[in-house]
Design a protein around this motif. Structure first.
Motif, PDB file in Angstrom:
ATOM      1  N   TRP A   1       2.007   6.724  -1.480  1.00  0.00           N
ATOM      2  CA  TRP A   1       2.912   6.325  -2.619  1.00  0.00           C
ATOM      3  C   TRP A   1       2.354   6.663  -3.867  1.00  0.00           C
ATOM      4  O   TRP A   1       1.175   6.636  -4.395  1.00  0.00           O
ATOM      5  CB  TRP A   1       2.935   4.779  -2.263  1.00  0.00           C
ATOM      6  CG  TRP A   1       3.717   4.218  -3.676  1.00  0.00           C
ATOM      7  CD1 TRP A   1       5.173   3.911  -3.378  1.00  0.00           C
ATOM      8  CD2 TRP A   1       3.662   4.088  -4.764  1.00  0.00           C
ATOM      9  NE1 TRP A   1       5.757   3.704  -4.531  1.00  0.00           N
ATOM     10  CE2 TRP A   1       4.600   3.593  -5.563  1.00  0.00           C
ATOM     11  CE3 TRP A   1       2.237   4.193  -5.636  1.00  0.00           C
ATOM     12  CZ2 TRP A   1       4.750   3.166  -6.746  1.00  0.00           C
ATOM     13  CZ3 TRP A   1       2.522   4.021  -6.991  1.00  0.00           C
ATOM     14  CH2 TRP A   1       3.480   3.365  -7.689  1.00  0.00           C
ATOM     15  N   THR A   2       3.285   7.483  -4.597  1.00  0.00           N
ATOM     16  CA  THR A   2       3.279   7.810  -5.912  1.00  0.00           C
ATOM     17  C   THR A   2       4.432   7.156  -6.697  1.00  0.00           C
ATOM     18  O   THR A   2       5.274   7.202  -5.800  1.00  0.00           O
ATOM     19  CB  THR A   2       2.745   9.219  -6.221  1.00  0.00           C
ATOM     20  OG1 THR A   2       3.939  10.008  -5.919  1.00  0.00           O
ATOM     21  CG2 THR A   2       1.736   9.788  -5.356  1.00  0.00           C
ATOM     22  N   PRO A   3       4.718   7.555  -8.031  1.00  0.00           N
ATOM     23  CA  PRO A   3       6.121   7.097  -8.573  1.00  0.00           C
ATOM     24  C   PRO A   3       7.035   8.207  -7.902  1.00  0.00           C
ATOM     25  O   PRO A   3       8.123   7.683  -8.232  1.00  0.00           O
ATOM     26  CB  PRO A   3       5.558   7.236 -10.223  1.00  0.00           C
ATOM     27  CG  PRO A   3       4.029   6.829  -9.980  1.00  0.00           C
ATOM     28  CD  PRO A   3       3.455   7.582  -8.944  1.00  0.00           C
ATOM     29  N   SER A   4       6.502   9.226  -7.693  1.00  0.00           N
ATOM     30  CA  SER A   4       7.819  10.227  -7.258  1.00  0.00           C
ATOM     31  C   SER A   4       7.920  10.521  -5.641  1.00  0.00           C
ATOM     32  O   SER A   4       9.006  10.910  -5.380  1.00  0.00           O
ATOM     33  CB  SER A   4       7.245  11.660  -7.837  1.00  0.00           C
ATOM     34  OG  SER A   4       6.004  12.038  -7.184  1.00  0.00           O
TER      35      SER A   4
ATOM     36  N   SER B   1      13.336  10.595 -12.046  1.00  0.00           N
ATOM     37  CA  SER B   1      12.726   9.282 -12.041  1.00  0.00           C
ATOM     38  C   SER B   1      12.848   8.584 -10.932  1.00  0.00           C
ATOM     39  O   SER B   1      12.619   7.683 -10.490  1.00  0.00           O
ATOM     40  CB  SER B   1      13.175   8.348 -13.086  1.00  0.00           C
ATOM     41  OG  SER B   1      14.632   8.387 -12.883  1.00  0.00           O
TER      42      SER B   1
ATOM     43  N   ASP C   1      -1.214   4.959  -9.728  1.00  0.00           N
ATOM     44  CA  ASP C   1       0.021   5.873  -9.533  1.00  0.00           C
ATOM     45  C   ASP C   1      -0.308   6.709  -8.075  1.00  0.00           C
ATOM     46  O   ASP C   1       0.367   7.424  -7.726  1.00  0.00           O
ATOM     47  CB  ASP C   1       0.113   6.819 -10.484  1.00  0.00           C
ATOM     48  CG  ASP C   1       0.911   6.188 -11.745  1.00  0.00           C
ATOM     49  OD1 ASP C   1       1.596   5.137 -11.602  1.00  0.00           O
ATOM     50  OD2 ASP C   1       0.900   6.599 -12.972  1.00  0.00           O
ATOM     51  N   ASN C   2      -1.158   6.232  -7.322  1.00  0.00           N
ATOM     52  CA  ASN C   2      -1.643   6.924  -6.169  1.00  0.00           C
ATOM     53  C   ASN C   2      -2.270   5.749  -4.887  1.00  0.00           C
ATOM     54  O   ASN C   2      -3.386   5.451  -5.245  1.00  0.00           O
ATOM     55  CB  ASN C   2      -2.815   7.912  -6.313  1.00  0.00           C
ATOM     56  CG  ASN C   2      -2.759   8.784  -5.376  1.00  0.00           C
ATOM     57  OD1 ASN C   2      -2.230   8.521  -4.131  1.00  0.00           O
ATOM     58  ND2 ASN C   2      -3.632   9.981  -5.225  1.00  0.00           N
ATOM     59  N   ARG C   3      -1.422   5.591  -4.042  1.00  0.00           N
ATOM     60  CA  ARG C   3      -2.006   4.635  -3.164  1.00  0.00           C
ATOM     61  C   ARG C   3      -1.715   5.018  -1.539  1.00  0.00           C
ATOM     62  O   ARG C   3      -0.873   5.917  -1.500  1.00  0.00           O
ATOM     63  CB  ARG C   3      -1.229   3.002  -3.348  1.00  0.00           C
ATOM     64  CG  ARG C   3      -1.350   2.510  -4.805  1.00  0.00           C
ATOM     65  CD  ARG C   3      -0.732   1.208  -4.796  1.00  0.00           C
ATOM     66  NE  ARG C   3      -0.480   0.926  -6.143  1.00  0.00           N
ATOM     67  CZ  ARG C   3       0.885   0.613  -6.693  1.00  0.00           C
ATOM     68  NH1 ARG C   3       1.858   0.419  -5.882  1.00  0.00           N
ATOM     69  NH2 ARG C   3       0.928   0.332  -7.801  1.00  0.00           N
TER      70      ARG C   3
ATOM     71  N   GLN D   1      12.330   8.336  -6.769  1.00  0.00           N
ATOM     72  CA  GLN D   1      11.411   8.557  -5.930  1.00  0.00           C
ATOM     73  C   GLN D   1      11.936   9.015  -4.471  1.00  0.00           C
ATOM     74  O   GLN D   1      12.885   8.483  -4.163  1.00  0.00           O
ATOM     75  CB  GLN D   1      10.520   7.026  -5.484  1.00  0.00           C
ATOM     76  CG  GLN D   1       9.334   7.166  -4.654  1.00  0.00           C
ATOM     77  CD  GLN D   1       8.713   5.717  -4.450  1.00  0.00           C
ATOM     78  OE1 GLN D   1       9.454   4.905  -4.234  1.00  0.00           O
ATOM     79  NE2 GLN D   1       7.398   5.904  -4.559  1.00  0.00           N
TER      80      GLN D   1
ATOM     81  N   SER E   1      -5.595   4.877  -7.510  1.00  0.00           N
ATOM     82  CA  SER E   1      -5.032   4.335  -8.941  1.00  0.00           C
ATOM     83  C   SER E   1      -3.749   3.839  -8.993  1.00  0.00           C
ATOM     84  O   SER E   1      -3.299   3.711  -7.839  1.00  0.00           O
ATOM     85  CB  SER E   1      -5.116   5.782 -10.063  1.00  0.00           C
ATOM     86  OG  SER E   1      -3.699   6.481  -9.271  1.00  0.00           O
TER      87      SER E   1
ATOM     88  N   SER F   1      -6.392   2.052  -2.969  1.00  0.00           N
ATOM     89  CA  SER F   1      -5.531   2.166  -4.238  1.00  0.00           C
ATOM     90  C   SER F   1      -6.302   3.138  -5.051  1.00  0.00           C
ATOM     91  O   SER F   1      -7.252   2.481  -5.904  1.00  0.00           O
ATOM     92  CB  SER F   1      -5.300   0.990  -4.873  1.00  0.00           C
ATOM     93  OG  SER F   1      -4.339   0.906  -5.852  1.00  0.00           O
TER      94      SER F   1
END
Length: 169
Positions: free
Chosen positions: A134-137, A24, A101-103, A26, A99, A97
Motif C-alpha cells: 500500500w502506498t498513496p498511489s 491522485s 506512505d508505505n505499508r 490510487q 512509513s 509500516s
C-alpha cells in the motif's frame, strides 16, 4: 439573500477543493486467479475428472470465529479449465509500516479441498498468505505464499493485471 450567497460560495469552494486529477487516484490491483493442477498438468478443480477435488471451503484465518467463510467462487475459462477467483473478503492486518506512505498488509486463508478416494472423502487443508503493498498511489498484491512456499511475486512498478497463480499438488 446574504445567507444564500454565503451558501453558494461555500458550495463552490467545497466543489473546487474536492476536485481530483489522475495523479491522485490510487491503483487497485488485487484480483487473484488460482489454478490447481497435479504434476502432470491435470486440472484438479474439475470435479468431473477422476482424482480431482469435488468440493471446497475457504475460511479467513484472521476471522472473528473459528469458521469465517470467504467467498472464493469457482470459475471456468473458455477452454474449460477451472480456477478460483479471489477478489476480497478476508481481513487484512498490518504486517509492517515502513512509513506513513508505505505499508504492507497481509491476509491468511485456509483452503479445505475434498475429494473421494475408494469411497472415502479425504480433505486437505492448505494455507495461503497474501501480502499487499500500500502506498498513496497503489494497493496491490505483492506476494502470495501457498503452504509457506512463494508462488507469486509482483514488483512495485508492475502494471495492473489479473494475478495468476498455479498451485501444483
Amino acid at each position: 439573500m446574504k445567507n444564500s450567497g454565503f451558501r453558494l460560495l461555500f458550495v463552490l469552494f467545497a466543489f473546487v477543493s474536492c476536485g481530483s486529477d489522475d495523479d491522485s487516484l490510487q491503483r487497485i490491483d488485487q484480483v487473484l486467479n488460482i489454478y490447481v493442477k497435479n504434476s502432470a498438468g491435470q486440472d484438479l478443480l474439475n470435479a468431473k475428472k477422476t482424482g480431482s477435488y469435488s468440493s471446497y471451503a475457504v475460511n479467513d484465518a484472521f476471522g472473528v470465529a473459528d469458521v469465517a467463510p470467504v467467498s472464493v467462487p469457482l470459475k471456468v475459462t473458455t477452454d474449460s479449465i477451472y480456477y478460483f477467483e479471489y477478489l476480497r473478503g478476508a481481513k487484512r492486518r498490518t504486517l509492517d509500516s515502513l512509513s506513513p506512505d508505505n505499508r504492507t498488509y497481509h491476509s491468511k486463508l485456509a483452503f479445505a479441498l475434498s475429494r473421494t478416494e475408494n469411497n472415502v472423502v479425504i480433505t486437505t487443508v492448505d494455507s495461503m498468505e497474501i501480502k499487499y503493498r500500500w502506498t498513496p498511489s497503489v494497493f496491490q498484491v505483492s506476494e502470495v505464499r501457498y503452504n509457506n512456499q512463494v508462488v507469486f511475486t509482483k514488483t512495485a512498478d508492475a502494471p495492473n493485471a489479473i494475478n495468476t497463480i498455479t498451485i501444483i499438488k
